[in-house]
Design a protein around this motif. Structure first.
Motif, PDB file in Angstrom:
ATOM      1  N   PHE A   6     -31.872  25.305  55.957  1.00  0.00           N
ATOM      2  CA  PHE A   6     -32.426  23.984  55.671  1.00  0.00           C
ATOM      3  C   PHE A   6     -32.189  23.044  56.858  1.00  0.00           C
ATOM      4  CE2 PHE A   6     -32.676  24.955  51.095  1.00  0.00           C
ATOM      5  CZ  PHE A   6     -33.889  24.363  50.806  1.00  0.00           C
ATOM      6  N   HIS A   7     -31.070  23.244  57.528  1.00  0.00           N
ATOM      7  CA  HIS A   7     -30.737  22.396  58.670  1.00  0.00           C
ATOM      8  C   HIS A   7     -31.715  22.597  59.831  1.00  0.00           C
ATOM      9  CE1 HIS A   7     -26.821  20.730  57.472  1.00  0.00           C
ATOM     10  NE2 HIS A   7     -26.646  21.860  56.822  1.00  0.00           N
ATOM     11  N   PHE A   8     -32.385  23.739  59.850  1.00  0.00           N
ATOM     12  CA  PHE A   8     -33.246  24.054  60.996  1.00  0.00           C
ATOM     13  C   PHE A   8     -34.519  23.209  61.010  1.00  0.00           C
ATOM     14  CE2 PHE A   8     -31.538  28.698  60.728  1.00  0.00           C
ATOM     15  CZ  PHE A   8     -30.291  28.252  61.130  1.00  0.00           C
ATOM     16  N   THR A  34     -21.173  25.687  62.958  1.00  0.00           N
ATOM     17  CA  THR A  34     -20.608  24.702  62.022  1.00  0.00           C
ATOM     18  C   THR A  34     -20.396  25.312  60.641  1.00  0.00           C
ATOM     19  OG1 THR A  34     -21.793  22.956  63.194  1.00  0.00           O
ATOM     20  CG2 THR A  34     -20.911  22.391  61.033  1.00  0.00           C
ATOM     21  N   ASP A  35     -21.383  26.060  60.159  1.00  0.00           N
ATOM     22  CA  ASP A  35     -21.271  26.599  58.807  1.00  0.00           C
ATOM     23  C   ASP A  35     -20.386  27.840  58.717  1.00  0.00           C
ATOM     24  OD1 ASP A  35     -22.262  24.749  57.111  1.00  0.00           O
ATOM     25  OD2 ASP A  35     -24.288  25.563  57.007  1.00  0.00           O
ATOM     26  N   CYS A  36     -19.923  28.358  59.852  1.00  0.00           N
ATOM     27  CA  CYS A  36     -18.896  29.412  59.796  1.00  0.00           C
ATOM     28  C   CYS A  36     -17.675  28.868  59.053  1.00  0.00           C
ATOM     29  CB  CYS A  36     -18.469  29.845  61.208  1.00  0.00           C
ATOM     30  SG  CYS A  36     -19.664  30.938  61.976  1.00  0.00           S
ATOM     31  N   GLU A  37     -17.419  27.570  59.250  1.00  0.00           N
ATOM     32  CA  GLU A  37     -16.271  26.940  58.596  1.00  0.00           C
ATOM     33  C   GLU A  37     -16.417  26.969  57.076  1.00  0.00           C
ATOM     34  OE1 GLU A  37     -13.873  22.908  59.251  1.00  0.00           O
ATOM     35  OE2 GLU A  37     -15.933  22.562  58.620  1.00  0.00           O
ATOM     36  N   SER A  38     -17.586  26.515  56.570  1.00  0.00           N
ATOM     37  CA  SER A  38     -17.738  26.457  55.114  1.00  0.00           C
ATOM     38  C   SER A  38     -17.789  27.853  54.503  1.00  0.00           C
ATOM     39  CB  SER A  38     -18.955  25.621  54.701  1.00  0.00           C
ATOM     40  OG  SER A  38     -19.999  25.733  55.606  1.00  0.00           O
ATOM     41  N   VAL A  39     -18.430  28.801  55.200  1.00  0.00           N
ATOM     42  CA  VAL A  39     -18.477  30.178  54.688  1.00  0.00           C
ATOM     43  C   VAL A  39     -17.058  30.745  54.630  1.00  0.00           C
ATOM     44  CG1 VAL A  39     -19.232  32.544  55.227  1.00  0.00           C
ATOM     45  CG2 VAL A  39     -20.841  30.642  55.429  1.00  0.00           C
ATOM     46  N   ILE A  49     -14.324  22.639  51.229  1.00  0.00           N
ATOM     47  CA  ILE A  49     -14.885  23.633  52.150  1.00  0.00           C
ATOM     48  C   ILE A  49     -15.388  22.997  53.442  1.00  0.00           C
ATOM     49  CG2 ILE A  49     -15.462  25.289  50.332  1.00  0.00           C
ATOM     50  CD1 ILE A  49     -18.414  24.439  50.690  1.00  0.00           C
ATOM     51  N   HIS A  50     -15.715  21.698  53.391  1.00  0.00           N
ATOM     52  CA  HIS A  50     -16.194  21.016  54.603  1.00  0.00           C
ATOM     53  C   HIS A  50     -15.032  20.287  55.253  1.00  0.00           C
ATOM     54  CE1 HIS A  50     -19.848  21.418  52.053  1.00  0.00           C
ATOM     55  NE2 HIS A  50     -20.349  21.835  53.194  1.00  0.00           N
ATOM     56  N   ARG A  51     -14.583  20.798  56.377  1.00  0.00           N
ATOM     57  CA  ARG A  51     -13.394  20.212  57.011  1.00  0.00           C
ATOM     58  C   ARG A  51     -13.708  19.781  58.437  1.00  0.00           C
ATOM     59  NH1 ARG A  51      -8.220  23.375  54.405  1.00  0.00           N
ATOM     60  NH2 ARG A  51      -9.130  23.671  52.347  1.00  0.00           N
ATOM     61  N   LEU A  53     -14.898  20.973  61.354  1.00  0.00           N
ATOM     62  CA  LEU A  53     -16.171  21.161  62.056  1.00  0.00           C
ATOM     63  C   LEU A  53     -17.291  20.323  61.449  1.00  0.00           C
ATOM     64  CD1 LEU A  53     -16.255  24.983  62.944  1.00  0.00           C
ATOM     65  CD2 LEU A  53     -15.370  23.063  64.276  1.00  0.00           C
ATOM     66  N   HIS A  54     -17.073  19.848  60.220  1.00  0.00           N
ATOM     67  CA  HIS A  54     -18.049  18.998  59.560  1.00  0.00           C
ATOM     68  C   HIS A  54     -17.714  17.506  59.708  1.00  0.00           C
ATOM     69  CE1 HIS A  54     -19.355  22.804  57.788  1.00  0.00           C
ATOM     70  NE2 HIS A  54     -20.471  22.195  57.423  1.00  0.00           N
ATOM     71  N   THR A  55     -16.979  17.168  60.756  1.00  0.00           N
ATOM     72  CA  THR A  55     -16.762  15.758  61.116  1.00  0.00           C
ATOM     73  C   THR A  55     -17.479  15.524  62.448  1.00  0.00           C
ATOM     74  OG1 THR A  55     -14.775  16.192  62.444  1.00  0.00           O
ATOM     75  CG2 THR A  55     -14.447  15.824  60.074  1.00  0.00           C
ATOM     76  N   SER A 106     -26.597  16.410  63.697  1.00  0.00           N
ATOM     77  CA  SER A 106     -27.504  16.305  62.543  1.00  0.00           C
ATOM     78  C   SER A 106     -26.945  17.079  61.353  1.00  0.00           C
ATOM     79  CB  SER A 106     -28.912  16.800  62.895  1.00  0.00           C
ATOM     80  OG  SER A 106     -28.928  18.192  63.106  1.00  0.00           O
ATOM     81  N   HIS A 107     -26.198  18.143  61.642  1.00  0.00           N
ATOM     82  CA  HIS A 107     -25.581  18.928  60.566  1.00  0.00           C
ATOM     83  C   HIS A 107     -24.603  18.059  59.771  1.00  0.00           C
ATOM     84  CE1 HIS A 107     -24.492  23.057  59.044  1.00  0.00           C
ATOM     85  NE2 HIS A 107     -23.573  22.289  58.465  1.00  0.00           N
ATOM     86  N   VAL A 108     -23.789  17.297  60.490  1.00  0.00           N
ATOM     87  CA  VAL A 108     -22.810  16.430  59.827  1.00  0.00           C
ATOM     88  C   VAL A 108     -23.528  15.350  59.007  1.00  0.00           C
ATOM     89  CG1 VAL A 108     -20.946  14.763  60.214  1.00  0.00           C
ATOM     90  CG2 VAL A 108     -21.036  16.864  61.566  1.00  0.00           C
ATOM     91  N   LEU A 110     -26.632  15.474  57.656  1.00  0.00           N
ATOM     92  CA  LEU A 110     -27.298  16.043  56.470  1.00  0.00           C
ATOM     93  C   LEU A 110     -26.280  16.472  55.413  1.00  0.00           C
ATOM     94  CD1 LEU A 110     -30.153  18.166  58.122  1.00  0.00           C
ATOM     95  CD2 LEU A 110     -30.305  15.914  57.079  1.00  0.00           C
ATOM     96  N   ASP A 111     -25.213  17.156  55.842  1.00  0.00           N
ATOM     97  CA  ASP A 111     -24.180  17.556  54.879  1.00  0.00           C
ATOM     98  C   ASP A 111     -23.451  16.333  54.328  1.00  0.00           C
ATOM     99  OD1 ASP A 111     -24.746  20.207  54.934  1.00  0.00           O
ATOM    100  OD2 ASP A 111     -22.875  20.853  55.879  1.00  0.00           O
ATOM    101  N   GLY A 112     -23.302  15.309  55.163  1.00  0.00           N
ATOM    102  CA  GLY A 112     -22.637  14.076  54.725  1.00  0.00           C
ATOM    103  C   GLY A 112     -23.404  13.402  53.598  1.00  0.00           C
TER     104      GLY A 112
HETATM  105 ZN   LIG Z   1     -22.521  22.729  56.665  1.00  0.00          ZN
END
Ligand SMILES: [Zn+2]
Length: 169
Positions: A6-8, A34-39, A49-51, A53-55, A106-108, A110-112
């Motif tokens: 979705f981020h793409f 970035t999403d390696c962290e949440s996975v 789960i969002h830590r 790398l999601h800042t 943009s990932h941060v 959208l996830d934010g």
């Molecule tokens: Zn994410």
């Protein structure tokens, strides 16, 4: 986002609008890193789960890491023949830098907007002013529409310049 692709969507639009300035590959790579962290946290059962790398601070690191990975891979490709998927070896550094940071920041954002456990401004603030700025369904549709708009723009650019082939990946 529940699913990284979705981020793409916004990345497709950015890359189609400015193909020589934005690398879509770097955009995608930054999002995946970035999403390696949440996975990882989902698999380990770690919450939230969002830590880091999601800042925005973490996103800066992800951008740098993506660029460093590209520079390293390009150096490696000069020493040893490697597959040239999506013509990544023809990429120059500038669009990779722009694509990497557009992807990670943009990932941060959208996830934010979507996730209540996001702390985009950590370590300075635990607040998330982005949360529910728009509804989740609006956010998903925005990603889908930007992907479609970017795809149409890319096709039109390609048709109007048949010899210049595809924009930079
Ligand atoms: Zn994410």
């Amino acid at each position: 986002m529940p699913v990284t692709p979705f981020h793409f969507g916004p990345g497709v639009l950015f890359a189609a609008a400015a193909p020589r300035r934005v690398s879509f590959l770097a955009f995608v790579a930054a999002n995946c890193i970035t999403d390696c962290e949440s996975v990882f946290n989902i698999l380990r059962g770690n919450f939230p789960i969002h830590r880091f790398l999601h800042t925005f601070v973490g996103a800066t690191l992800v951008g740098i890491l993506t660029i460093a990975l590209f520079v390293f891979m390009r150096w490696l490709a000069r020493m040893k023949p490697m597959p040239n998927w999506f013509e990544w070896q023809q990429l120059t550094l500038a669009p990779v830098i722009v694509g990497a940071f557009l992807g990670s920041y943009s990932h941060v954002v959208l996830d934010g907007i979507m996730h209540a456990d996001m702390r985009p401004f950590a370590p300075w603030s635990d607040e998330n002013p982005l949360l529910h700025l728009v509804s989740v369904s609006t956010l998903h549709w925005l990603c889908v529409f930007t992907a479609i708009a970017g795809g149409i723009l890319w096709l039109r650019t390609r048709q109007s310049r048949p010899r210049s082939a595809s924009p930079h990946s």
